[in-house]
Motif scaffolding. Structure first.
Motif, PDB file in Angstrom:
ATOM      1  N   ILE A  95       0.840  -1.198   0.000  1.00 32.88           N
ATOM      2  CA  ILE A  95       0.000   0.000   0.000  1.00 32.88           C
ATOM      3  C   ILE A  95       0.875   1.248   0.000  1.00 32.88           C
ATOM      4  CG2 ILE A  95      -1.607   1.363   1.398  1.00 32.88           C
ATOM      5  CD1 ILE A  95      -2.794  -1.315   2.339  1.00 32.88           C
ATOM      6  N   ARG A  96       1.886   1.277   0.848  1.00 34.07           N
ATOM      7  CA  ARG A  96       2.768   2.453   0.914  1.00 34.07           C
ATOM      8  C   ARG A  96       3.531   2.649  -0.388  1.00 34.07           C
ATOM      9  NH1 ARG A  96       4.693   1.828   7.199  1.00 34.07           N
ATOM     10  NH2 ARG A  96       2.801   2.725   8.052  1.00 34.07           N
ATOM     11  N   LYS A  97       4.008   1.569  -0.983  1.00 35.95           N
ATOM     12  CA  LYS A  97       4.744   1.673  -2.249  1.00 35.95           C
ATOM     13  C   LYS A  97       3.849   2.243  -3.346  1.00 35.95           C
ATOM     14  CE  LYS A  97       7.467  -1.101  -5.502  1.00 35.95           C
ATOM     15  NZ  LYS A  97       6.839  -0.687  -6.745  1.00 35.95           N
ATOM     16  N   ILE A  98       2.652   1.693  -3.485  1.00 34.18           N
ATOM     17  CA  ILE A  98       1.710   2.189  -4.487  1.00 34.18           C
ATOM     18  C   ILE A  98       1.341   3.641  -4.194  1.00 34.18           C
ATOM     19  CG2 ILE A  98      -0.646   1.934  -5.383  1.00 34.18           C
ATOM     20  CD1 ILE A  98      -0.284  -1.138  -4.838  1.00 34.18           C
ATOM     21  N   GLY A  99       1.121   3.942  -2.921  1.00 33.21           N
ATOM     22  CA  GLY A  99       0.760   5.300  -2.523  1.00 33.21           C
ATOM     23  C   GLY A  99       1.859   6.309  -2.821  1.00 33.21           C
ATOM     24  N   ILE A 100       3.093   5.964  -2.530  1.00 34.78           N
ATOM     25  CA  ILE A 100       4.214   6.875  -2.813  1.00 34.78           C
ATOM     26  C   ILE A 100       4.342   7.104  -4.317  1.00 34.78           C
ATOM     27  CG2 ILE A 100       6.738   7.096  -2.734  1.00 34.78           C
ATOM     28  CD1 ILE A 100       6.542   5.615   0.031  1.00 34.78           C
ATOM     29  N   GLU A 101       4.210   6.048  -5.095  1.00 34.22           N
ATOM     30  CA  GLU A 101       4.260   6.195  -6.559  1.00 34.22           C
ATOM     31  C   GLU A 101       3.138   7.116  -7.040  1.00 34.22           C
ATOM     32  OE1 GLU A 101       4.112   2.091  -7.744  1.00 34.22           O
ATOM     33  OE2 GLU A 101       6.283   1.822  -7.456  1.00 34.22           O
ATOM     34  N   TRP A 102       1.941   6.972  -6.477  1.00 33.39           N
ATOM     35  CA  TRP A 102       0.799   7.820  -6.817  1.00 33.39           C
ATOM     36  C   TRP A 102       1.093   9.289  -6.507  1.00 33.39           C
ATOM     37  CZ3 TRP A 102      -2.976   8.904  -2.528  1.00 33.39           C
ATOM     38  CH2 TRP A 102      -4.019   9.734  -2.937  1.00 33.39           C
ATOM     39  N   VAL A 103       1.620   9.561  -5.308  1.00 35.66           N
ATOM     40  CA  VAL A 103       1.922  10.935  -4.903  1.00 35.66           C
ATOM     41  C   VAL A 103       2.969  11.551  -5.840  1.00 35.66           C
ATOM     42  CG1 VAL A 103       2.941  12.315  -3.041  1.00 35.66           C
ATOM     43  CG2 VAL A 103       1.252  10.563  -2.498  1.00 35.66           C
ATOM     44  N   LEU A 104       3.977  10.792  -6.189  1.00 37.14           N
ATOM     45  CA  LEU A 104       4.996  11.294  -7.112  1.00 37.14           C
ATOM     46  C   LEU A 104       4.405  11.556  -8.503  1.00 37.14           C
ATOM     47  CD1 LEU A 104       8.022   9.086  -6.041  1.00 37.14           C
ATOM     48  CD2 LEU A 104       7.710  11.541  -5.616  1.00 37.14           C
ATOM     49  N   LEU A 105       3.545  10.675  -8.984  1.00 38.35           N
ATOM     50  CA  LEU A 105       2.896  10.887 -10.285  1.00 38.35           C
ATOM     51  C   LEU A 105       2.009  12.130 -10.285  1.00 38.35           C
ATOM     52  CD1 LEU A 105       1.949   7.254 -11.391  1.00 38.35           C
ATOM     53  CD2 LEU A 105       3.549   8.815 -12.521  1.00 38.35           C
ATOM     54  N   GLU A 106       1.487  12.478  -9.119  1.00 39.21           N
ATOM     55  CA  GLU A 106       0.654  13.676  -8.988  1.00 39.21           C
ATOM     56  C   GLU A 106       1.500  14.950  -8.917  1.00 39.21           C
ATOM     57  OE1 GLU A 106      -2.723  14.101  -8.961  1.00 39.21           O
ATOM     58  OE2 GLU A 106      -2.992  11.981  -9.441  1.00 39.21           O
ATOM     59  N   GLY A 107       2.834  14.812  -8.939  1.00 40.78           N
ATOM     60  CA  GLY A 107       3.704  15.983  -9.031  1.00 40.78           C
ATOM     61  C   GLY A 107       4.302  16.490  -7.732  1.00 40.78           C
ATOM     62  N   ALA A 108       4.286  15.689  -6.685  1.00 34.88           N
ATOM     63  CA  ALA A 108       4.861  16.147  -5.419  1.00 34.88           C
ATOM     64  C   ALA A 108       6.370  16.301  -5.533  1.00 34.88           C
ATOM     65  CB  ALA A 108       4.532  15.165  -4.300  1.00 34.88           C
ATOM     66  N   ASP A 109       6.877  17.429  -5.050  1.00 26.68           N
ATOM     67  CA  ASP A 109       8.315  17.669  -4.961  1.00 26.68           C
ATOM     68  C   ASP A 109       8.847  17.226  -3.596  1.00 26.68           C
ATOM     69  OD1 ASP A 109       8.531  19.075  -7.512  1.00 26.68           O
ATOM     70  OD2 ASP A 109       7.437  20.693  -6.501  1.00 26.68           O
ATOM     71  N   ILE A 110       7.993  17.340  -2.589  1.00 31.89           N
ATOM     72  CA  ILE A 110       8.333  16.978  -1.209  1.00 31.89           C
ATOM     73  C   ILE A 110       7.214  16.080  -0.688  1.00 31.89           C
ATOM     74  CG2 ILE A 110       8.450  17.849   1.169  1.00 31.89           C
ATOM     75  CD1 ILE A 110       9.809  20.331   0.107  1.00 31.89           C
ATOM     76  N   ILE A 111       7.603  15.004  -0.016  1.00 33.15           N
ATOM     77  CA  ILE A 111       6.616  14.146   0.655  1.00 33.15           C
ATOM     78  C   ILE A 111       6.948  14.136   2.148  1.00 33.15           C
ATOM     79  CG2 ILE A 111       5.591  11.865   0.863  1.00 33.15           C
ATOM     80  CD1 ILE A 111       6.503  11.276  -1.994  1.00 33.15           C
ATOM     81  N   VAL A 112       5.980  14.548   2.941  1.00 39.79           N
ATOM     82  CA  VAL A 112       6.071  14.449   4.390  1.00 39.79           C
ATOM     83  C   VAL A 112       5.194  13.265   4.777  1.00 39.79           C
ATOM     84  CG1 VAL A 112       5.648  15.600   6.591  1.00 39.79           C
ATOM     85  CG2 VAL A 112       6.403  16.948   4.609  1.00 39.79           C
ATOM     86  N   PHE A 113       5.785  12.265   5.386  1.00 35.34           N
ATOM     87  CA  PHE A 113       5.060  11.051   5.739  1.00 35.34           C
ATOM     88  C   PHE A 113       4.399  11.212   7.106  1.00 35.34           C
ATOM     89  CE2 PHE A 113       8.419   9.742   2.839  1.00 35.34           C
ATOM     90  CZ  PHE A 113       7.678   9.061   1.887  1.00 35.34           C
ATOM     91  N   ALA A 114       3.237  10.579   7.259  1.00 39.87           N
ATOM     92  CA  ALA A 114       2.480  10.710   8.502  1.00 39.87           C
ATOM     93  C   ALA A 114       1.661   9.456   8.746  1.00 39.87           C
ATOM     94  CB  ALA A 114       1.559  11.926   8.419  1.00 39.87           C
ATOM     95  N   ASP A 115       1.683   8.955   9.960  1.00 34.93           N
ATOM     96  CA  ASP A 115       0.796   7.860  10.351  1.00 34.93           C
ATOM     97  C   ASP A 115      -0.527   8.458  10.815  1.00 34.93           C
ATOM     98  OD1 ASP A 115       2.306   5.593   9.831  1.00 34.93           O
ATOM     99  OD2 ASP A 115       3.258   5.590  11.799  1.00 34.93           O
TER     100      ASP A 115
END
Length: 155
Positions: free
Chosen positions: A67-87
């Protein structure tokens, strides 16, 4: 600069989700999008409809790492330059995104202290302070042996 706050919500984190959303609403830096992966919460739209910040929701189920791998790929495809991770069962200081953004102008990855709290914890306490000095740069051995970066404290 496109900043994404990325989290996964699952039914076991629902009792803490209100605190999570409040801490996101209280961020001092407001120009970010919450990318929220829903892993099995049936009424998620009702829980997030009251919020007045940008949220993009995607339903994904499976193993947590997948889920996290797919989610990170999704966020990057949406154009994120910075990802702040949060539980989604945690809450954050009001300036978490602001400080992460600032620090990431000088570093490729940053993480912050974790303060342990809970029903059976009488006094909140820092988890990492005994391992690092404030502002210390990570070494390869720190990353390898200190278990200091997780989904709740890394950008």
């Amino acid at each position: 600069m496109n900043i994404a706050l990325f989290s996964v919500i699952h039914p076991t984190s629902l009792s803490y989700f209100g605190d999570f959303l409040n801490s996101i609403s209280n961020q001092t830096y407001k120009d970010f999008t919450l990318f929220l992966v829903n892993d099995g919460v049936s009424n998620i739209e009702a829980l997030i409809q009251r919020l007045n910040f940008n949220i993009i929701l995607k339903n994904i189920s499976g193993a947590p790492s997948a889920i996290r791998k797919i989610g990170i790929e999704w966020v990057l495809l949406e154009g994120a330059d910075i990802i702040v991770f949060a539980d989604s069962d945690d809450f954050f200081m009001d300036n978490r995104i602001e400080i992460s953004k600032s620090m990431l102008s000088n570093y490729d990855i940053v993480f912050n202290e974790l303060i342990i709290v809970g029903e059976n914890i009488k006094q909140p306490y820092p988890m990492l302070a005994h391992r690092f000095k404030e502002g210390e740069e990570l070494s390869n051995s720190s990353i390898k042996y200190f278990n200091c970066m997780g989904f709740s404290n890394t950008a």
